[in-house]
Design a protein around this motif. Sequence first.
Motif, PDB file in Angstrom:
ATOM      1  N   PHE A  85     -19.325  -0.302 -11.045  1.00 36.72           N
ATOM      2  CA  PHE A  85     -19.096  -1.402 -10.125  1.00 36.72           C
ATOM      3  C   PHE A  85     -19.470  -0.938  -8.730  1.00 36.72           C
ATOM      4  CE2 PHE A  85     -15.125   0.795 -10.699  1.00 36.72           C
ATOM      5  CZ  PHE A  85     -14.652   0.987  -9.416  1.00 36.72           C
ATOM      6  N   VAL A  86     -19.854  -1.903  -7.911  1.00 38.84           N
ATOM      7  CA  VAL A  86     -20.368  -1.588  -6.584  1.00 38.84           C
ATOM      8  C   VAL A  86     -19.209  -1.447  -5.617  1.00 38.84           C
ATOM      9  CG1 VAL A  86     -21.863  -2.417  -4.731  1.00 38.84           C
ATOM     10  CG2 VAL A  86     -22.465  -2.866  -7.107  1.00 38.84           C
ATOM     11  N   LEU A  87     -19.207  -0.357  -4.852  1.00 38.73           N
ATOM     12  CA  LEU A  87     -18.169  -0.146  -3.848  1.00 38.73           C
ATOM     13  C   LEU A  87     -18.595  -0.799  -2.540  1.00 38.73           C
ATOM     14  CD1 LEU A  87     -17.299   3.617  -4.400  1.00 38.73           C
ATOM     15  CD2 LEU A  87     -15.986   1.639  -5.102  1.00 38.73           C
ATOM     16  N   ASP A  88     -17.756  -1.650  -2.022  1.00 42.35           N
ATOM     17  CA  ASP A  88     -18.044  -2.228  -0.713  1.00 42.35           C
ATOM     18  C   ASP A  88     -17.213  -1.497   0.339  1.00 42.35           C
ATOM     19  OD1 ASP A  88     -15.657  -3.209  -1.569  1.00 42.35           O
ATOM     20  OD2 ASP A  88     -15.983  -5.253  -0.869  1.00 42.35           O
ATOM     21  N   LYS A  89     -17.359  -1.887   1.590  1.00 43.94           N
ATOM     22  CA  LYS A  89     -16.712  -1.175   2.689  1.00 43.94           C
ATOM     23  C   LYS A  89     -15.195  -1.313   2.671  1.00 43.94           C
ATOM     24  CE  LYS A  89     -20.742  -2.072   5.519  1.00 43.94           C
ATOM     25  NZ  LYS A  89     -21.375  -3.010   4.607  1.00 43.94           N
ATOM     26  N   GLU A  90     -14.673  -2.411   2.176  1.00 42.96           N
ATOM     27  CA  GLU A  90     -13.231  -2.650   2.194  1.00 42.96           C
ATOM     28  C   GLU A  90     -12.524  -2.177   0.925  1.00 42.96           C
ATOM     29  OE1 GLU A  90     -15.305  -5.526   2.820  1.00 42.96           O
ATOM     30  OE2 GLU A  90     -15.338  -4.964   4.933  1.00 42.96           O
ATOM     31  N   PHE A  91     -13.211  -1.479   0.061  1.00 39.47           N
ATOM     32  CA  PHE A  91     -12.610  -1.042  -1.203  1.00 39.47           C
ATOM     33  C   PHE A  91     -11.581   0.053  -0.938  1.00 39.47           C
ATOM     34  CE2 PHE A  91     -12.287   1.283  -5.167  1.00 39.47           C
ATOM     35  CZ  PHE A  91     -12.183   0.260  -6.084  1.00 39.47           C
ATOM     36  N   GLN A  92     -10.386  -0.130  -1.522  1.00 43.25           N
ATOM     37  CA  GLN A  92      -9.331   0.867  -1.392  1.00 43.25           C
ATOM     38  C   GLN A  92      -9.132   1.533  -2.751  1.00 43.25           C
ATOM     39  OE1 GLN A  92      -6.371  -2.003   0.019  1.00 43.25           O
ATOM     40  NE2 GLN A  92      -6.081  -0.638   1.780  1.00 43.25           N
ATOM     41  N   HIS A  93      -9.196   2.866  -2.790  1.00 41.69           N
ATOM     42  CA  HIS A  93      -9.015   3.565  -4.058  1.00 41.69           C
ATOM     43  C   HIS A  93      -7.551   3.615  -4.467  1.00 41.69           C
ATOM     44  CE1 HIS A  93     -13.134   4.834  -4.701  1.00 41.69           C
ATOM     45  NE2 HIS A  93     -13.211   4.959  -3.394  1.00 41.69           N
ATOM     46  N   ILE A  94      -6.649   3.669  -3.482  1.00 43.49           N
ATOM     47  CA  ILE A  94      -5.216   3.666  -3.774  1.00 43.49           C
ATOM     48  C   ILE A  94      -4.547   2.659  -2.849  1.00 43.49           C
ATOM     49  CG2 ILE A  94      -3.088   5.009  -3.712  1.00 43.49           C
ATOM     50  CD1 ILE A  94      -4.718   7.452  -4.448  1.00 43.49           C
ATOM     51  N   LEU A  95      -3.797   1.722  -3.438  1.00 38.37           N
ATOM     52  CA  LEU A  95      -3.062   0.726  -2.659  1.00 38.37           C
ATOM     53  C   LEU A  95      -1.589   1.081  -2.696  1.00 38.37           C
ATOM     54  CD1 LEU A  95      -5.381  -0.991  -4.398  1.00 38.37           C
ATOM     55  CD2 LEU A  95      -4.361  -2.822  -3.138  1.00 38.37           C
ATOM     56  N   ARG A  96      -0.864   0.653  -1.687  1.00 35.43           N
ATOM     57  CA  ARG A  96       0.589   0.855  -1.659  1.00 35.43           C
ATOM     58  C   ARG A  96       1.223  -0.521  -1.798  1.00 35.43           C
ATOM     59  NH1 ARG A  96       3.860   5.121  -2.631  1.00 35.43           N
ATOM     60  NH2 ARG A  96       5.745   4.969  -1.425  1.00 35.43           N
ATOM     61  N   VAL A  97       1.795  -0.794  -2.977  1.00 32.00           N
ATOM     62  CA  VAL A  97       2.424  -2.087  -3.246  1.00 32.00           C
ATOM     63  C   VAL A  97       3.843  -1.826  -3.742  1.00 32.00           C
ATOM     64  CG1 VAL A  97       2.281  -4.227  -4.568  1.00 32.00           C
ATOM     65  CG2 VAL A  97       0.196  -3.081  -3.880  1.00 32.00           C
ATOM     66  N   CYS A  98       4.826  -2.396  -3.087  1.00 30.82           N
ATOM     67  CA  CYS A  98       6.237  -2.270  -3.483  1.00 30.82           C
ATOM     68  C   CYS A  98       6.655  -0.802  -3.631  1.00 30.82           C
ATOM     69  CB  CYS A  98       6.516  -3.034  -4.781  1.00 30.82           C
ATOM     70  SG  CYS A  98       6.253  -4.788  -4.652  1.00 30.82           S
ATOM     71  N   ASN A  99       6.316   0.007  -2.644  1.00 33.03           N
ATOM     72  CA  ASN A  99       6.653   1.437  -2.620  1.00 33.03           C
ATOM     73  C   ASN A  99       6.091   2.207  -3.807  1.00 33.03           C
ATOM     74  OD1 ASN A  99       8.060   1.148  -0.227  1.00 33.03           O
ATOM     75  ND2 ASN A  99       9.967   0.686  -1.279  1.00 33.03           N
ATOM     76  N   THR A 100       4.970   1.764  -4.332  1.00 35.65           N
ATOM     77  CA  THR A 100       4.327   2.428  -5.463  1.00 35.65           C
ATOM     78  C   THR A 100       2.837   2.548  -5.190  1.00 35.65           C
ATOM     79  OG1 THR A 100       5.928   1.359  -6.916  1.00 35.65           O
ATOM     80  CG2 THR A 100       4.027   2.362  -7.967  1.00 35.65           C
ATOM     81  N   ASN A 101       2.262   3.686  -5.540  1.00 31.97           N
ATOM     82  CA  ASN A 101       0.815   3.850  -5.431  1.00 31.97           C
ATOM     83  C   ASN A 101       0.157   3.165  -6.620  1.00 31.97           C
ATOM     84  OD1 ASN A 101       1.076   5.405  -3.132  1.00 31.97           O
ATOM     85  ND2 ASN A 101       1.111   7.320  -4.268  1.00 31.97           N
ATOM     86  N   VAL A 102      -0.787   2.279  -6.328  1.00 28.04           N
ATOM     87  CA  VAL A 102      -1.475   1.509  -7.359  1.00 28.04           C
ATOM     88  C   VAL A 102      -2.945   1.912  -7.343  1.00 28.04           C
ATOM     89  CG1 VAL A 102      -2.142  -0.824  -8.050  1.00 28.04           C
ATOM     90  CG2 VAL A 102       0.143  -0.398  -7.190  1.00 28.04           C
ATOM     91  N   ASP A 103      -3.501   2.180  -8.522  1.00 28.21           N
ATOM     92  CA  ASP A 103      -4.895   2.603  -8.642  1.00 28.21           C
ATOM     93  C   ASP A 103      -5.825   1.435  -8.341  1.00 28.21           C
ATOM     94  OD1 ASP A 103      -7.213   3.941  -9.207  1.00 28.21           O
ATOM     95  OD2 ASP A 103      -6.906   4.027 -11.374  1.00 28.21           O
ATOM     96  N   GLY A 104      -6.695   1.600  -7.365  1.00 25.80           N
ATOM     97  CA  GLY A 104      -7.595   0.530  -6.952  1.00 25.80           C
ATOM     98  C   GLY A 104      -8.768   0.329  -7.883  1.00 25.80           C
ATOM     99  N   LYS A 105      -9.047   1.284  -8.761  1.00 28.48           N
ATOM    100  CA  LYS A 105     -10.196   1.172  -9.659  1.00 28.48           C
ATOM    101  C   LYS A 105      -9.894   0.342 -10.897  1.00 28.48           C
ATOM    102  CE  LYS A 105     -10.381   5.574  -9.399  1.00 28.48           C
ATOM    103  NZ  LYS A 105     -10.506   6.961  -9.036  1.00 28.48           N
ATOM    104  N   ARG A 106      -8.614   0.113 -11.181  1.00 29.12           N
ATOM    105  CA  ARG A 106      -8.241  -0.683 -12.352  1.00 29.12           C
ATOM    106  C   ARG A 106      -8.250  -2.170 -11.991  1.00 29.12           C
ATOM    107  NH1 ARG A 106      -2.856   1.691 -14.759  1.00 29.12           N
ATOM    108  NH2 ARG A 106      -3.580   0.684 -16.637  1.00 29.12           N
ATOM    109  N   LYS A 107      -8.331  -3.021 -13.025  1.00 28.12           N
ATOM    110  CA  LYS A 107      -8.250  -4.455 -12.779  1.00 28.12           C
ATOM    111  C   LYS A 107      -6.846  -4.807 -12.318  1.00 28.12           C
ATOM    112  CE  LYS A 107     -12.073  -6.014 -15.458  1.00 28.12           C
ATOM    113  NZ  LYS A 107     -12.612  -7.079 -16.272  1.00 28.12           N
TER     114      LYS A 107
END
Length: 154
Positions: free
Chosen positions: A3-25
Motif C-alpha cells: 500500500f502507498v504511504l502518504d505524508k499523513e500516514f501514522q505507523h502507531i496511533l494512540r487511541v484510548c491509552n493504547t498503542n494501535v498499529d497503523g498498518k492494520r485495517k
Amino acid sequence: MAFVLDKEFQHILRVCNTNVDGKRKVMYALTAIKGIGRRFSNIVCKKADVDLNKRAGELSNEEIDKLVTVLSHPRQYKIPSWFLNRRKDIRDGKYSQVIGTALDAKLRDDLERLKKIRVHRGLRHFWGLRVRGQHTKTTGRKGRTVGVSKKKGG
C-alpha cells in the motif's frame, strides 16, 4: 504489504491509552484495545462512518475522534444493549462498554465483592481453584504437588 504511504500516514496511533498499529485495517487495529473485539469494532466503525477498507494509519483526526466518541458512548449511537460487555452493572444498574484500564478495575472490584460476601465463586477465586465447574481431580495440577511421597530409608 503493498500500500502507498502518504505524508499523513501514522505507523502507531494512540487511541484510548493504547498503542494501535497503523498498518492494520481499522476494524482489526481497534481490537488491540482491551475490551474491544472484532464484532464490536465492526459495529463501531459502521456507526462512525469510517471506511472498513482503510488502514488505521490513514485515518484523519476527525475520524479518530468520532471513533472514540462512539466507543465511549455506544448507547447514544443505537448500539444494542445486548452487544455491550457490562450489562446491568451491580452498582448503578446501567449498561456500558468498559474498555482499557477501567475493564481491569471493574473485574478486580467484582472479584473483591465476591470474596467479601463469601460466595462459592469468590472463595474459589481466593483459593486459586477452577471456578466454572470444571473437573479438578486430574487436570489443572500445574504448580501443585502431585502423587504420593516416598519415605526415605528403612
